[in-house]
Design an enzyme around this catalytic site. Structure first.
Site, PDB file in Angstrom:
ATOM      1  N   LEU A  46       0.856  -1.176   0.000  1.00  0.00           N
ATOM      2  CA  LEU A  46       0.000   0.000   0.000  1.00  0.00           C
ATOM      3  C   LEU A  46       0.896   1.232   0.000  1.00  0.00           C
ATOM      4  CD1 LEU A  46      -2.716  -0.901   2.684  1.00  0.00           C
ATOM      5  CD2 LEU A  46      -3.162  -0.381   0.282  1.00  0.00           C
ATOM      6  N   ASP A  47       0.474   2.290  -0.692  1.00  0.00           N
ATOM      7  CA  ASP A  47       1.211   3.548  -0.632  1.00  0.00           C
ATOM      8  C   ASP A  47       1.303   4.015   0.817  1.00  0.00           C
ATOM      9  OD1 ASP A  47       1.375   3.600  -3.386  1.00  0.00           O
ATOM     10  OD2 ASP A  47      -0.361   4.908  -3.644  1.00  0.00           O
ATOM     11  N   PRO A  48       2.360   4.757   1.173  1.00  0.00           N
ATOM     12  CA  PRO A  48       2.443   5.303   2.539  1.00  0.00           C
ATOM     13  C   PRO A  48       1.200   6.102   2.932  1.00  0.00           C
ATOM     14  CG  PRO A  48       4.559   5.530   1.460  1.00  0.00           C
ATOM     15  CD  PRO A  48       3.600   5.016   0.407  1.00  0.00           C
ATOM     16  N   ALA A  50      -1.818   5.548   2.081  1.00  0.00           N
ATOM     17  CA  ALA A  50      -2.990   4.686   2.221  1.00  0.00           C
ATOM     18  C   ALA A  50      -3.054   4.004   3.583  1.00  0.00           C
ATOM     19  CB  ALA A  50      -2.992   3.631   1.118  1.00  0.00           C
ATOM     20  N   ARG A 180      -4.563   5.466  -7.809  1.00  0.00           N
ATOM     21  CA  ARG A 180      -4.080   6.819  -8.098  1.00  0.00           C
ATOM     22  C   ARG A 180      -4.190   7.131  -9.589  1.00  0.00           C
ATOM     23  NH1 ARG A 180       1.259   7.220  -7.425  1.00  0.00           N
ATOM     24  NH2 ARG A 180       1.586   5.033  -6.896  1.00  0.00           N
TER      25      ARG A 180
END
Length: 315
Positions: A46-48, A50, A180
């Protein structure tokens, strides 16, 4: 017996509720330390920015993490309309600002264009690699490199609300889908630009949302165990899901105890009434203990692909 590694031989899956601002790898290492596990791996970063469901596989469960990487995911996302950023989220720099001039009909049509099977060009700010280097490293150097469009499927894209310039959507999608990128592409379709300001993963495969646990909750259990003078595993291990939940959708083939030693040494065995082209979940005996995954080979035998290693002192 397999070579020993530092840490505890504990097998299972933690459904971590990853906090915002933390990388998936940092979250993984925190969980590994809390459980004092010998091995750990996550099942799709997961993106930071998120939050949400990050299944962390411990011990032998890491052998089956790929099947969760391949699983469908579900996200709740809020986008800020009118601003486009270089990373397509609020961690990036604003590169353009435009007014909101679209109608509800235009929004509905734009959203519908993302449903079903489509091709998506990954963001430069992603971990996909080009010539051995992650794309985000090129992006940070101001370089753009060729990326091939990849097939994705959006099974559901539900409009939740539009309040001012903030749009919230619920998206159920296939592996490899970049939320995104969907938001950035949506902003361009609407002519105003957009970027992600909130992203939460609410589902991976069929795992229950209510079984998620935070790092803070895990650390609190460590403190509780110390105060009560009990082994941390007595409080932590009940939170683990069985490792075979990673392959719960595979057809089961049950083999008798008598042939188990032969199979567990990597040899194919004959099974009755099984003719599947897909991977199979192998269980053993009347207890139906999960021992790995396999497939039917060209000779019609069950050939093991990934097998669980059991330790005599396994916790």
């Amino acid at each position: 017996m397999a070579r020993r590694t530092k840490g505890r031989n504990i097998d299972g899956i933690v459904l971590l509720d990853k906090p915002t601002g933390m990388s998936s790898n940092h979250a993984l290492q925190r969980v590994k330390r809390i459980y004092n596990a010998s091995k750990a791996g996550h099942t799709g970063a997961l993106d930071p920015l998120a939050t949400g469901m990050l299944p962390v596989c411990l011990g032998e469960a890491t052998k089956f993490s790929q099947h969760l990487l391949d699983a469908d995911k579900r996200y709740l996302v809020t986008a800020k309309l009118g601003q486009r950023t270089d990373t397509s989220d609020s961690d990036g720099e604003v590169v353009s600002e435009r007014p909101l001039n679209f109608t509800q009909e235009a929004l509905d049509a734009a959203l519908d264009s993302f449903r079903g099977d489509t091709l998506q060009v990954p963001s430069m700010f992603s971990a996909l690699k080009y010539q051995g280097q992650p794309l985000y490293k090129y992006a940070r150097e101001g370089k753009e490199v060729p990326r091939e469009a990849r097939p994705i499927t959006v099974f559901e894209l539900n409009f939740i609300k539009l309040e001012g310039d903030e749009l919230t959507l619920d998206i159920h999608c296939s592996k490899g889908t970049y939320i995104r990128t969907i938001i950035d592409d949506l902003g361009e379709k609407l002519g105003c630009g957009a970027h992600v300001i909130m992203l939460r993963r609410t589902a991976v495969a069929g795992y229950p949302y209510e079984r998620m646990v935070t790092i803070e909750a895990l650390e609190a259990l460590l403190e509780q165990a110390e105060k009560e003078g009990v082994e941390p595993k007595t409080l932590l291990d009940p939170l683990l899901l069985p490792m075979d939940t990673a392959v719960a959708n595979f057809p089961e083939v049950n083999i008798p105890d008598a042939v188990a030693p032969y199979l567990m040494n990597g040899n194919p065995v004959r099974v009755a009434g099984v003719s599947s082209d897909s991977l199979l979940r192998i269980t053993l005996g009347e207890a139906r203990r999960f021992v790995g995954v396999g497939a039917i080979n060209d000779d019609g035998l069950l050939a093991p692909k990934r097998l669980v290693v059991f330790y005599d002192d396994e916790a």
